[in-house]
Design an enzyme around this catalytic site. Structure first.
Site, PDB file in Angstrom:
ATOM      1  N   ILE A   1       3.903  -9.807  -3.729  1.00 34.36           N
ATOM      2  CA  ILE A   1       3.620  -9.114  -2.386  1.00 34.36           C
ATOM      3  C   ILE A   1       4.250  -7.834  -2.656  1.00 34.36           C
ATOM      4  O   ILE A   1       5.376  -7.779  -2.872  1.00 34.36           O
ATOM      5  CB  ILE A   1       4.131  -9.842  -1.410  1.00 34.36           C
ATOM      6  CG1 ILE A   1       3.884 -11.212  -1.287  1.00 34.36           C
ATOM      7  CG2 ILE A   1       3.818  -9.440  -0.086  1.00 34.36           C
ATOM      8  CD1 ILE A   1       4.342 -12.075  -0.112  1.00 34.36           C
ATOM      9  N   SER A   2       3.419  -6.572  -2.023  1.00 36.18           N
ATOM     10  CA  SER A   2       4.147  -5.272  -2.229  1.00 36.18           C
ATOM     11  C   SER A   2       5.378  -5.293  -1.279  1.00 36.18           C
ATOM     12  O   SER A   2       5.433  -5.767  -0.364  1.00 36.18           O
ATOM     13  CB  SER A   2       3.083  -4.433  -1.934  1.00 36.18           C
ATOM     14  OG  SER A   2       1.832  -4.388  -2.928  1.00 36.18           O
ATOM     15  N   GLN A   3       5.982  -4.185  -1.503  1.00 36.15           N
ATOM     16  CA  GLN A   3       7.297  -3.658  -0.975  1.00 36.15           C
ATOM     17  C   GLN A   3       6.800  -3.309   0.547  1.00 36.15           C
ATOM     18  O   GLN A   3       5.723  -2.579   0.829  1.00 36.15           O
ATOM     19  CB  GLN A   3       7.743  -2.329  -1.550  1.00 36.15           C
ATOM     20  CG  GLN A   3       9.030  -1.953  -0.747  1.00 36.15           C
ATOM     21  CD  GLN A   3       9.232  -0.384  -1.207  1.00 36.15           C
ATOM     22  OE1 GLN A   3       8.332   0.278  -1.746  1.00 36.15           O
ATOM     23  NE2 GLN A   3      10.462   0.017  -1.495  1.00 36.15           N
TER      24      GLN A   3
ATOM     25  N   PHE B   1       1.960  -0.827  -9.212  1.00 40.18           N
ATOM     26  CA  PHE B   1       1.175  -1.792  -8.629  1.00 40.18           C
ATOM     27  C   PHE B   1       0.755  -2.497  -9.758  1.00 40.18           C
ATOM     28  O   PHE B   1       0.749  -2.160 -10.918  1.00 40.18           O
ATOM     29  CB  PHE B   1      -0.189  -1.785  -7.766  1.00 40.18           C
ATOM     30  CG  PHE B   1       0.125  -1.241  -6.491  1.00 40.18           C
ATOM     31  CD1 PHE B   1      -0.262  -2.350  -5.440  1.00 40.18           C
ATOM     32  CD2 PHE B   1       0.842  -0.343  -5.837  1.00 40.18           C
ATOM     33  CE1 PHE B   1       0.015  -2.183  -3.952  1.00 40.18           C
ATOM     34  CE2 PHE B   1       1.009  -0.147  -4.585  1.00 40.18           C
ATOM     35  CZ  PHE B   1       0.450  -1.019  -3.745  1.00 40.18           C
TER      36      PHE B   1
ATOM     37  N   ARG C   1       6.863 -12.446   7.438  1.00 40.52           N
ATOM     38  CA  ARG C   1       6.720 -12.072   6.020  1.00 40.52           C
ATOM     39  C   ARG C   1       7.084 -13.428   5.037  1.00 40.52           C
ATOM     40  O   ARG C   1       6.513 -13.532   4.220  1.00 40.52           O
ATOM     41  CB  ARG C   1       7.572 -10.943   5.487  1.00 40.52           C
ATOM     42  CG  ARG C   1       7.363 -10.218   4.105  1.00 40.52           C
ATOM     43  CD  ARG C   1       7.787  -8.989   4.080  1.00 40.52           C
ATOM     44  NE  ARG C   1       8.224  -8.444   2.710  1.00 40.52           N
ATOM     45  CZ  ARG C   1       7.121  -7.809   2.009  1.00 40.52           C
ATOM     46  NH1 ARG C   1       6.087  -7.602   2.246  1.00 40.52           N
ATOM     47  NH2 ARG C   1       7.634  -7.799   0.842  1.00 40.52           N
TER      48      ARG C   1
END
Ligand code: SAM
Length: 209
Positions: free
Chosen positions: A51-53, A197, A25
């Site tokens: 970048i999402s959780q 989001f 990541r």
């Protein structure tokens, strides 16, 4: 990250957990400090994107799993961002098409995907709310940006044999992750969980403000 954020929240699919263990990541983060990059939160990207959780990436990927599994599945991601979600899908063995509206983000994602060995991901630049009809039908579609409703072109590009689409639906600042399953002309919808989001900006999304 895998143990405390994913397994602890009932993400149990061994293949999915392995994919999260293998994709670095920190390589996809704009500020690649490993402790921060593996935290339980979204990460900033250029152009005001994120970048999402990790958990939400895992939950949406899990919900999108096509009936025949990931290996060899034709998958569309809308919102390439850093390329992290695309790398997870590639690790699972999917044939990935990913579309991003910001050319610069797509270029950076291409660099990181190749640098980390993900050579087969097909990256497009454009309005993903229109889908990518040239590579349809898709066994799974993951939209990693929020829209006011499910874009009709995406439903049309979903495989009629149980194709699945996962997308946050709601207002600009609060949404519910929604799962759509297509069986012929029948479209079944269910809601999973709340999310926040960045907006899907495009013809079948929100307007650019
Ligand atoms: N999946 C990404 C990752 O793994 O890094 C994170 C995506 S970020 C939450 C949402 C992305 O959707 C942003 O990069 C944004 O520019 C993009 N986006 C917004 N509207 C779009 C559209 N109509 N078509 C394609 N991409 C769009």
């Amino acid at each position: 990250m895998v143990r405390e954020q994913l397994e602890a929240r009932a993400i149990t699919d061994p293949a999915l957990l392995d994919a999260f263990r293998r994709v670095p990541r920190h390589a996809f983060a704009a500020e690649p400090e490993p402790p921060t990059a593996y935290g339980d939160h979204a990460l900033p990207l250029p152009a005001g994107q994120t970048i999402s959780q990790p958990y939400i990436v895992a939950a949406m990927t899990s919900a999108a799993q096509p009936p025949g599994g990931w290996r060899g599945a034709q998958v569309l991601e809308v919102g390439t961002g850093s390329g992290y979600q695309a790398a997870i899908l590639a690790e699972l063995g999917a044939e990935v098409v990913s579309i991003e509206r910001h050319r610069e983000l797509s270029r950076l994602a291409a660099e990181q995907l190749v640098a980390n060995g993900y050579h087969g991901v097909r990256l497009l630049v454009g309005d993903g709310s229109e889908g990518a009809p040239e590579w349809a039908p898709y066994d799974a579609i993951i939209v990693t940006a929020a829209g006011p409703s499910i874009p009709q072109p995406l439903i049309d590009q979903l495989a009629p044999s149980g194709g699945r689409l996962v997308m946050p639906i709601g207002s600009r600042d609060h949404q519910l992750v929604t799962v759509v399953e297509r069986h012929g002309s029948e479209v079944r919808t269910r809601q999973l969980e709340p999310a926040v989001f960045v907006p899907l900006i495009g013809e079948h999304g929100f307007t650019d403000e």
